[in-house]
Scaffold this motif. Structure first.
Motif, PDB file in Angstrom:
ATOM      1  N   SER A  65       0.960  -1.209  -0.153  1.00 55.85           N
ATOM      2  CA  SER A  65       0.101  -0.091   0.060  1.00 55.85           C
ATOM      3  C   SER A  65       1.010   1.103  -0.060  1.00 55.85           C
ATOM      4  N   GLY A  66       0.335   2.568  -0.436  1.00 57.40           N
ATOM      5  CA  GLY A  66       1.044   3.533  -0.568  1.00 57.40           C
ATOM      6  C   GLY A  66       0.381   4.818   0.082  1.00 57.40           C
ATOM      7  N   LEU A  67       1.093   5.667   0.642  1.00 54.05           N
ATOM      8  CA  LEU A  67       0.751   7.011   1.291  1.00 54.05           C
ATOM      9  C   LEU A  67       1.377   8.162   0.515  1.00 54.05           C
ATOM     10  N   PHE A  68       0.641   9.248   0.221  1.00 54.89           N
ATOM     11  CA  PHE A  68       1.106  10.434  -0.411  1.00 54.89           C
ATOM     12  C   PHE A  68       0.856  11.597   0.461  1.00 54.89           C
ATOM     13  N   LEU A  69       1.831  12.318   0.442  1.00 57.08           N
ATOM     14  CA  LEU A  69       1.676  13.845   1.243  1.00 57.08           C
ATOM     15  C   LEU A  69       0.960  14.681  -0.137  1.00 57.08           C
ATOM     16  N   ARG A  70      -0.374  15.369   0.017  1.00 52.90           N
ATOM     17  CA  ARG A  70      -0.769  16.045  -1.080  1.00 52.90           C
ATOM     18  C   ARG A  70      -0.806  17.607  -0.591  1.00 52.90           C
ATOM     19  N   LEU A 106       0.200  19.237  -5.742  1.00 50.64           N
ATOM     20  CA  LEU A 106       1.420  18.773  -5.683  1.00 50.64           C
ATOM     21  C   LEU A 106       1.201  17.587  -4.947  1.00 50.64           C
ATOM     22  N   MET A 107       1.985  16.518  -5.266  1.00 52.81           N
ATOM     23  CA  MET A 107       1.908  15.188  -4.380  1.00 52.81           C
ATOM     24  C   MET A 107       3.563  14.994  -4.117  1.00 52.81           C
ATOM     25  N   PHE A 108       3.827  14.212  -2.984  1.00 52.34           N
ATOM     26  CA  PHE A 108       5.046  13.670  -2.647  1.00 52.34           C
ATOM     27  C   PHE A 108       4.856  12.462  -1.817  1.00 52.34           C
ATOM     28  N   GLY A 109       5.746  11.580  -2.306  1.00 52.83           N
ATOM     29  CA  GLY A 109       5.728  10.122  -1.815  1.00 52.83           C
ATOM     30  C   GLY A 109       6.277   9.097  -2.885  1.00 52.83           C
ATOM     31  N   PRO A 110       5.979   7.931  -2.736  1.00 48.83           N
ATOM     32  CA  PRO A 110       4.937   7.484  -1.863  1.00 48.83           C
ATOM     33  C   PRO A 110       5.534   6.902  -0.439  1.00 48.83           C
ATOM     34  N   TYR A 111       5.003   6.981   0.495  1.00 49.90           N
ATOM     35  CA  TYR A 111       5.315   6.152   1.708  1.00 49.90           C
ATOM     36  C   TYR A 111       4.879   4.822   1.792  1.00 49.90           C
ATOM     37  N   ALA A 112       5.713   3.882   1.831  1.00 50.53           N
ATOM     38  CA  ALA A 112       5.097   2.484   1.689  1.00 50.53           C
ATOM     39  C   ALA A 112       4.394   2.048   2.844  1.00 50.53           C
ATOM     40  N   GLY A 113       3.394   1.025   2.858  1.00 48.17           N
ATOM     41  CA  GLY A 113       2.796   0.559   4.088  1.00 48.17           C
ATOM     42  C   GLY A 113       2.229  -1.054   3.422  1.00 48.17           C
ATOM     43  N   PHE A 114       1.934  -1.643   4.537  1.00 49.72           N
ATOM     44  CA  PHE A 114       1.406  -3.117   4.200  1.00 49.72           C
ATOM     45  C   PHE A 114       0.045  -3.380   4.608  1.00 49.72           C
ATOM     46  N   LYS A 115      -0.662  -3.781   3.908  1.00 48.42           N
ATOM     47  CA  LYS A 115      -2.128  -4.121   4.161  1.00 48.42           C
ATOM     48  C   LYS A 115      -2.157  -5.418   3.494  1.00 48.42           C
ATOM     49  N   THR A 116      -3.138  -6.537   3.920  1.00 46.03           N
ATOM     50  CA  THR A 116      -3.080  -7.752   3.245  1.00 46.03           C
ATOM     51  C   THR A 116      -4.320  -7.576   2.349  1.00 46.03           C
ATOM     52  N   SER A 176      11.567  13.404   4.708  1.00 45.18           N
ATOM     53  CA  SER A 176      11.902  13.032   3.206  1.00 45.18           C
ATOM     54  C   SER A 176      11.567  14.321   2.429  1.00 45.18           C
ATOM     55  N   LEU A 177      10.237  14.797   2.844  1.00 42.36           N
ATOM     56  CA  LEU A 177       9.788  15.808   1.662  1.00 42.36           C
ATOM     57  C   LEU A 177      10.886  16.896   1.680  1.00 42.36           C
ATOM     58  N   TYR A 178      11.296  17.183   2.805  1.00 41.83           N
ATOM     59  CA  TYR A 178      12.373  18.403   2.905  1.00 41.83           C
ATOM     60  C   TYR A 178      13.660  18.129   2.114  1.00 41.83           C
ATOM     61  N   GLN A 179      13.998  16.959   1.719  1.00 41.82           N
ATOM     62  CA  GLN A 179      15.193  16.575   1.145  1.00 41.82           C
ATOM     63  C   GLN A 179      14.906  16.911  -0.407  1.00 41.82           C
ATOM     64  N   TYR A 180      13.721  16.967  -0.675  1.00 39.30           N
ATOM     65  CA  TYR A 180      13.377  17.281  -2.282  1.00 39.30           C
ATOM     66  C   TYR A 180      12.754  18.702  -2.445  1.00 39.30           C
ATOM     67  N   TYR A 181      12.373  19.223  -1.296  1.00 35.58           N
ATOM     68  CA  TYR A 181      11.577  20.703  -1.311  1.00 35.58           C
ATOM     69  C   TYR A 181      11.934  21.314  -0.029  1.00 35.58           C
ATOM     70  N   GLY A 223       2.535  22.252   7.139  1.00 38.66           N
ATOM     71  CA  GLY A 223       0.893  22.560   7.374  1.00 38.66           C
ATOM     72  C   GLY A 223       0.233  22.463   6.314  1.00 38.66           C
ATOM     73  N   GLU A 224       0.873  22.875   5.151  1.00 41.18           N
ATOM     74  CA  GLU A 224       0.226  22.719   4.056  1.00 41.18           C
ATOM     75  C   GLU A 224      -0.125  21.225   3.313  1.00 41.18           C
ATOM     76  N   TRP A 225       0.565  20.372   3.892  1.00 40.82           N
ATOM     77  CA  TRP A 225       0.401  18.978   3.225  1.00 40.82           C
ATOM     78  C   TRP A 225      -0.554  17.950   4.166  1.00 40.82           C
ATOM     79  N   GLU A 226      -1.308  17.245   3.316  1.00 39.48           N
ATOM     80  CA  GLU A 226      -2.152  16.328   4.112  1.00 39.48           C
ATOM     81  C   GLU A 226      -1.897  14.925   3.567  1.00 39.48           C
ATOM     82  N   LEU A 227      -1.859  13.959   4.447  1.00 43.26           N
ATOM     83  CA  LEU A 227      -1.687  12.454   4.226  1.00 43.26           C
ATOM     84  C   LEU A 227      -2.694  11.791   3.688  1.00 43.26           C
ATOM     85  N   ILE A 228      -2.605  11.301   2.227  1.00 42.94           N
ATOM     86  CA  ILE A 228      -3.560  10.791   1.622  1.00 42.94           C
ATOM     87  C   ILE A 228      -3.205   9.140   1.503  1.00 42.94           C
ATOM     88  N   GLU A 229      -4.259   8.180   1.263  1.00 44.86           N
ATOM     89  CA  GLU A 229      -4.066   7.077   1.060  1.00 44.86           C
ATOM     90  C   GLU A 229      -4.159   6.544  -0.361  1.00 44.86           C
TER      91      GLU A 229
END
Length: 493
Positions: free
Chosen positions: A268-273, A314-324, A375-380, A386-392
């Motif tokens: 699974s993946g998560l993004f900051l939007r 803008l989107m940044f990610g993904p942050y990986a996750g695991f769901k079955t 991780s975001l700050y490395q690229y930006y 506060g401008e970024w929300e986490l989405i699945e």
């Protein structure tokens, strides 16, 4: 309630970009064929094809570094990247023809967004330089530029350079012909067209079983998830299982020998939007970096410009996750229920060979918001948290299958699995997926309808002027077709 039985030529399972693409091909090649499309949700393109569930990159290998790893001697081959770019050119030609033929109403689904690779440190900079030296010799990558100068990189993508401290080396490549694609909008246009041509689209129907009949046809059983009192049985000459992560279960239900040994590993993946207009307007690029050690290719960090419903974000990610679960809107029992005697050993062997992936996923699961922002700050560097929300994002089910040498392997990519008689086919796997939907479906047509493909070629060459041709080896044709598709799709760079 007794299920009503219907008969048709083709059943398409899944309402995403793959079924939509195959449906359009079949309607153009065999207008008299009857087609029924079944989608388990209440509308199309809500899983992998949904714009917020994928990167929408228009994968053409311009910026994705995992398609061209360095060899033991440090050299970089462009071969795999060229193959992916050639496939994307086929998709672009197909979409342009659909626009010209008024099959697609508009080109809002695609926007020009340059593609960049950005790396940090001396070793990665040397790798990117070697990649550039290899790529720039190829026709399809001839517009690519390379720089280690912060001022130049800042011209391409100012947010990646502004506020960057220290003097550590950075390097970037920039390709102006890149695009952002809203595959949800594209899918919906295709399905709207199919409905005008008599294709029956049934929403809310989930396929529960598949049985092959003595005459070679298939009986498809489905339940209505919206109105459970309306089960459905369809007898079809051909069935396509284009249900994304759900395709593996359906392939197993078919019982075909060709599907034995296949398993799936969900990631699974998560993004900051960021939907703040003032911020989004400062960045017009898809900036891809290097994957972490042990990370799957689909987890390569990237800072993306996205266009969804006409709005830039803008989107940044993904942050990986695991769901079955195999689908975002699926069941946590998907993985355990996919285990079979024929796939347990290949899956076990693949797992043993990919323990670094398991370690990576575990490390991702414990990340909090601050760790994700780092991780975001490395690229930006000047990002405002506060401008970024986490989405699945969407679920991706990587292929695990038998291998003669290793016993089992984990495969990053897509694969068509079809019965020997061509009566049923399934698409398994993930990226680059949607971007290469047209060539994937052309491959499926050739595998499942070998006696018809020669007769279809005249229309296929109308839909895809470069059908059967490698543009990288035919420079004049490449210039002509790439310029034409850019004009028709409105993606001049």
């Amino acid at each position: 309630m007794v299920a009503r039985t219907e008969r048709t030529d083709v059943v398409l399972v899944g309402g995403g970009i793959m079924s939509a693409t195959l449906g359009v091909f079949l309607k153009e090649l065999e207008p008299s064929w009857n087609i029924i499309l079944l989608e388990r949700l209440d509308k199309a393109a809500q899983e992998s094809s949904n714009p917020w569930n994928n990167a929408g990159t228009g994968h053409s290998a311009l910026c994705e570094l995992n398609y061209a790893p360095a060899g033991p001697d440090g050299t970089v081959s462009a071969a795999k990247a060229l193959n992916i770019n050639e496939q994307f050119q086929i998709s672009r030609q197909f979409w342009a023809s659909l626009v010209e033929d008024k099959i697609l109403d508009n080109t809002d689904f695609i926007n020009p967004v340059p593609h960049m690779s950005l790396v940090f440190g001396e070793d990665h900079s040397k790798y990117l330089a070697a990649r550039f030296d290899s790529f720039r010799k190829e026709k399809l990558f001839e517009r690519m530029e390379f720089s280690t100068e912060r001022e130049k990189i800042g011209e391409w993508a100012p947010l990646t350079v502004n506020g960057r401290k220290g003097n550590d080396p950075i390097a970037a490549t920039w390709s102006p012909e890149g695009t952002d694609v809203d595959f949800g909008a594209l899918t919906q246009q295709m399905i709207d067209y199919l409905q005008t041509k008599g294709v029956e689209v049934r929403y809310g129907y989930q396929v529960t079983n598949l049985n092959r009949e003595s005459n070679g046809s298939w009986t498809v059983d489905a339940i209505n998830r919206i109105n459970k009192e309306e089960p459905l049985t369809i007898n079809a000459k051909f069935v396509f299982l284009g249900a994304g992560g759900g395709a593996l279960h359906l392939l197993q239900k078919s019982g075909i020998e060709e599907g034995k040994g296949y398993g799936g590993f969900p990631v699974s993946g998560l993004f900051l939007r960021n939907t703040h207009e003032a911020t989004a307007n400062q960045h017009n690029a898809k900036v891809y970096g290097q994957a972490s050690v042990g990370a799957p290719p689909m987890s390569v960090p990237h800072l993306d410009t996205r266009y969804v419903d006409g709005k830039r974000a803008l989107m940044f990610g993904p942050y990986a996750g695991f769901k079955t679960n195999f689908l975002k809107q699926g069941s946590l029992l998907d993985l355990p229920l996919s285990l079979r005697p024929h796939n347990i050993y290949p899956m076990t062997r693949a797992g043993i060979d990919n323990l670094s992936l398991v370690k990576y996923l575990l490390s991702e699961l414990v990340k909090d918001k601050n760790a994700r922002l780092e991780s975001l700050y490395q690229y930006y560097p000047e990002a405002v948290g506060g401008e970024w929300e986490l989405i699945e994002a969407g679920q991706r089910v990587q292929i695990m299958k038998k291998d003669a040498k290793k016993g089992g392997i984990l495969q990053f990519g897509t694969e068509v699995v079809s019965a020997a008689d061509g009566s049923i086919a399934a698409l398994l796997g993930a990226s680059p997926g949607a971007s290469t939907a047209a060539p994937i479906m052309l491959n499926l047509l050739a595998k499942c309808f070998p006696s018809k493909i020669a007769g279809w070629e005249p229309r296929l060459k109308e839909l895809i002027p470069g059908y059967g041709v490698k543009l990288n080896d035919n420079h004049d044709l490449a210039d002509e077709l790439m310029a034409h598709t850019a004009k028709v799709l409105g993606i001049h760079n």
